[in-house]
Motif scaffolding. Structure first.
Motif, PDB file in Angstrom:
ATOM      1  N   ILE A 259      -1.388  -8.004   3.326  1.00  0.00           N
ATOM      2  CA  ILE A 259      -2.517  -7.080   3.189  1.00  0.00           C
ATOM      3  C   ILE A 259      -2.941  -6.553   4.558  1.00  0.00           C
ATOM      4  CG2 ILE A 259      -4.984  -6.961   2.645  1.00  0.00           C
ATOM      5  CD1 ILE A 259      -4.340  -8.834   0.247  1.00  0.00           C
ATOM      6  N   LEU A 260      -2.999  -7.433   5.554  1.00  0.00           N
ATOM      7  CA  LEU A 260      -3.399  -7.006   6.899  1.00  0.00           C
ATOM      8  C   LEU A 260      -2.376  -6.044   7.498  1.00  0.00           C
ATOM      9  CD1 LEU A 260      -4.826 -10.356   8.298  1.00  0.00           C
ATOM     10  CD2 LEU A 260      -6.104  -8.373   7.426  1.00  0.00           C
ATOM     11  N   ASP A 261      -1.084  -6.304   7.281  1.00  0.00           N
ATOM     12  CA  ASP A 261      -0.045  -5.401   7.773  1.00  0.00           C
ATOM     13  C   ASP A 261      -0.165  -4.026   7.113  1.00  0.00           C
ATOM     14  OD1 ASP A 261       1.077  -7.266   9.518  1.00  0.00           O
ATOM     15  OD2 ASP A 261       2.613  -7.903   8.085  1.00  0.00           O
ATOM     16  N   ARG A 262      -0.365  -4.015   5.809  1.00  0.00           N
ATOM     17  CA  ARG A 262      -0.496  -2.744   5.090  1.00  0.00           C
ATOM     18  C   ARG A 262      -1.768  -2.013   5.505  1.00  0.00           C
ATOM     19  NH1 ARG A 262      -0.420  -3.472  -0.818  1.00  0.00           N
ATOM     20  NH2 ARG A 262      -0.347  -1.215  -0.847  1.00  0.00           N
ATOM     21  N   PHE A 263      -2.851  -2.753   5.743  1.00  0.00           N
ATOM     22  CA  PHE A 263      -4.089  -2.143   6.229  1.00  0.00           C
ATOM     23  C   PHE A 263      -3.850  -1.488   7.588  1.00  0.00           C
ATOM     24  CE2 PHE A 263      -7.832  -2.499   8.972  1.00  0.00           C
ATOM     25  CZ  PHE A 263      -8.707  -1.671   8.291  1.00  0.00           C
ATOM     26  N   ALA A 264      -3.178  -2.206   8.494  1.00  0.00           N
ATOM     27  CA  ALA A 264      -2.902  -1.666   9.833  1.00  0.00           C
ATOM     28  C   ALA A 264      -2.063  -0.395   9.743  1.00  0.00           C
ATOM     29  CB  ALA A 264      -2.207  -2.720  10.695  1.00  0.00           C
ATOM     30  N   GLU A 265      -1.044  -0.385   8.889  1.00  0.00           N
ATOM     31  CA  GLU A 265      -0.202   0.800   8.719  1.00  0.00           C
ATOM     32  C   GLU A 265      -1.007   1.976   8.173  1.00  0.00           C
ATOM     33  OE1 GLU A 265       3.041  -0.328   6.182  1.00  0.00           O
ATOM     34  OE2 GLU A 265       3.748  -1.849   7.583  1.00  0.00           O
ATOM     35  N   SER A 266      -1.843   1.719   7.188  1.00  0.00           N
ATOM     36  CA  SER A 266      -2.664   2.780   6.601  1.00  0.00           C
ATOM     37  C   SER A 266      -3.698   3.289   7.595  1.00  0.00           C
ATOM     38  CB  SER A 266      -3.368   2.277   5.334  1.00  0.00           C
ATOM     39  OG  SER A 266      -2.439   2.015   4.320  1.00  0.00           O
ATOM     40  N   LEU A 267      -4.286   2.380   8.368  1.00  0.00           N
ATOM     41  CA  LEU A 267      -5.273   2.777   9.371  1.00  0.00           C
ATOM     42  C   LEU A 267      -4.618   3.656  10.433  1.00  0.00           C
ATOM     43  CD1 LEU A 267      -8.242   2.465  10.262  1.00  0.00           C
ATOM     44  CD2 LEU A 267      -7.485   0.533  11.664  1.00  0.00           C
ATOM     45  N   ALA A 268      -3.415   3.291  10.847  1.00  0.00           N
ATOM     46  CA  ALA A 268      -2.698   4.099  11.831  1.00  0.00           C
ATOM     47  C   ALA A 268      -2.432   5.495  11.277  1.00  0.00           C
ATOM     48  CB  ALA A 268      -1.390   3.423  12.223  1.00  0.00           C
ATOM     49  N   ALA A 269      -2.046   5.581  10.011  1.00  0.00           N
ATOM     50  CA  ALA A 269      -1.780   6.882   9.395  1.00  0.00           C
ATOM     51  C   ALA A 269      -3.060   7.701   9.251  1.00  0.00           C
ATOM     52  CB  ALA A 269      -1.121   6.688   8.033  1.00  0.00           C
ATOM     53  N   ALA A 270      -4.184   7.042   8.982  1.00  0.00           N
ATOM     54  CA  ALA A 270      -5.461   7.731   8.780  1.00  0.00           C
ATOM     55  C   ALA A 270      -6.207   7.989  10.085  1.00  0.00           C
ATOM     56  CB  ALA A 270      -6.343   6.905   7.840  1.00  0.00           C
ATOM     57  N   ALA A 271      -5.744   7.408  11.173  1.00  0.00           N
ATOM     58  CA  ALA A 271      -6.483   7.464  12.434  1.00  0.00           C
ATOM     59  C   ALA A 271      -6.662   8.882  12.960  1.00  0.00           C
ATOM     60  CB  ALA A 271      -5.796   6.606  13.492  1.00  0.00           C
ATOM     61  N   PHE A 272      -5.755   9.771  12.648  1.00  0.00           N
ATOM     62  CA  PHE A 272      -5.837  11.119  13.185  1.00  0.00           C
ATOM     63  C   PHE A 272      -6.487  12.109  12.222  1.00  0.00           C
ATOM     64  CE2 PHE A 272      -2.407   9.086  15.577  1.00  0.00           C
ATOM     65  CZ  PHE A 272      -2.891   9.273  16.858  1.00  0.00           C
ATOM     66  N   GLU A 273      -6.977  11.605  11.068  1.00  0.00           N
ATOM     67  CA  GLU A 273      -7.691  12.466  10.133  1.00  0.00           C
ATOM     68  C   GLU A 273      -8.996  12.912  10.773  1.00  0.00           C
ATOM     69  OE1 GLU A 273      -8.491  10.218   6.624  1.00  0.00           O
ATOM     70  OE2 GLU A 273      -6.395  10.133   6.017  1.00  0.00           O
ATOM     71  N   GLU A 274      -9.401  14.111  10.480  1.00  0.00           N
ATOM     72  CA  GLU A 274     -10.697  14.584  10.958  1.00  0.00           C
ATOM     73  C   GLU A 274     -11.780  13.942  10.103  1.00  0.00           C
ATOM     74  OE1 GLU A 274     -11.577  16.584  13.512  1.00  0.00           O
ATOM     75  OE2 GLU A 274      -9.481  16.444  14.123  1.00  0.00           O
ATOM     76  N   PRO A 275     -12.872  13.468  10.729  1.00  0.00           N
ATOM     77  CA  PRO A 275     -13.964  12.932   9.920  1.00  0.00           C
ATOM     78  C   PRO A 275     -14.568  14.038   9.060  1.00  0.00           C
ATOM     79  CG  PRO A 275     -14.420  12.677  12.278  1.00  0.00           C
ATOM     80  CD  PRO A 275     -13.118  13.395  12.141  1.00  0.00           C
ATOM     81  N   PRO A 276     -14.999  13.702   7.850  1.00  0.00           N
ATOM     82  CA  PRO A 276     -15.565  14.724   6.969  1.00  0.00           C
ATOM     83  C   PRO A 276     -16.894  15.238   7.526  1.00  0.00           C
ATOM     84  CG  PRO A 276     -15.781  12.555   5.978  1.00  0.00           C
ATOM     85  CD  PRO A 276     -14.965  12.396   7.228  1.00  0.00           C
ATOM     86  N   LEU A 277     -17.188  16.509   7.278  1.00  0.00           N
ATOM     87  CA  LEU A 277     -18.451  17.091   7.698  1.00  0.00           C
ATOM     88  C   LEU A 277     -19.538  16.708   6.714  1.00  0.00           C
ATOM     89  CD1 LEU A 277     -17.207  20.663   8.631  1.00  0.00           C
ATOM     90  CD2 LEU A 277     -17.729  18.769  10.177  1.00  0.00           C
TER      91      LEU A 277
END
Length: 183
Positions: A129-147
């Motif tokens: 779960i922690l590995d999958r969380f880290a992978e997903s966080l890395a993929a989401a890290a460059f998303e723009e925060p919602p306005l």
């Protein structure tokens, strides 16, 4: 429990992502968020697969930045059964060559079905779960925060929520490619 995961993303970029509870929620494998906006982005149902068992909890997580770490505290109760789980987890993003090492340190206390399972499969499921969380966080890290606090749209395909939180063919969370997560 201690665990480390490397991601090829700068540490400060990950820290920014961890400061956004809605983005963090999208990265938690098996989390189906509550539709009620007042419940908060880190509340809902979390389906775990440990060995050949699937256990669903209803509860919430709280994420707080403390110095250079992010502390997660959570608790949930089994949807079917009388068991419960409480978790405390510190996430420390540390810069390393080519990216960031996420160091996870924490403890969990369980009663019910999860507590009855052997320690080895429980630990393996936690690390997965922690590995999958880290992978997903890395993929989401460059998303723009919602306005204005609005939730960004999520991918939808044939009754799933997309790779993060998707269910495999057996109803359990999958690895994002249709492969069931086993324990």
């Amino acid at each position: 429990m201690e665990h480390e995961a490397f991601v090829p993303v700068p540490a400060e970029t990950l820290r920014q992502a961890l400061r956004d509870p809605a983005r963090v929620a999208r990265c938690v494998p098996g989390l189906q968020r509550d539709a009620d906006a007042e419940a908060g982005p880190l509340s809902g149902r979390l389906k775990l697969r440990v060995a050949n068992h699937s256990i669903t909890y209803r509860g919430e997580l709280h994420l707080v930045e403390q110095g250079r770490a992010f502390v997660v505290e959570g608790e949930g109760t089994e949807v079917r059964g009388g068991g419960s789980v409480k978790i405390t987890l510190a996430i420390r993003p540390e810069p390393t060559d080519g990216g960031t090492t996420l160091t996870f340190t924490g403890s969990a206390r369980a009663e019910g079905r999860l507590a009855e399972l052997p320690a080895g499969p429980r630990t393996a499921a936690g690390h997965r779960i922690l590995d999958r969380f880290a992978e997903s966080l890395a993929a989401a890290a460059f998303e723009e925060p919602p306005l204005g606090g609005a939730q960004p749209p999520r991918a939808a395909a044939a009754g799933t929520d997309g790779p993060r939180g998707a269910e495999g063919p057996d109803g359990g969370p999958d690895a994002g490619d249709g492969t069931p997560v086993e324990g």
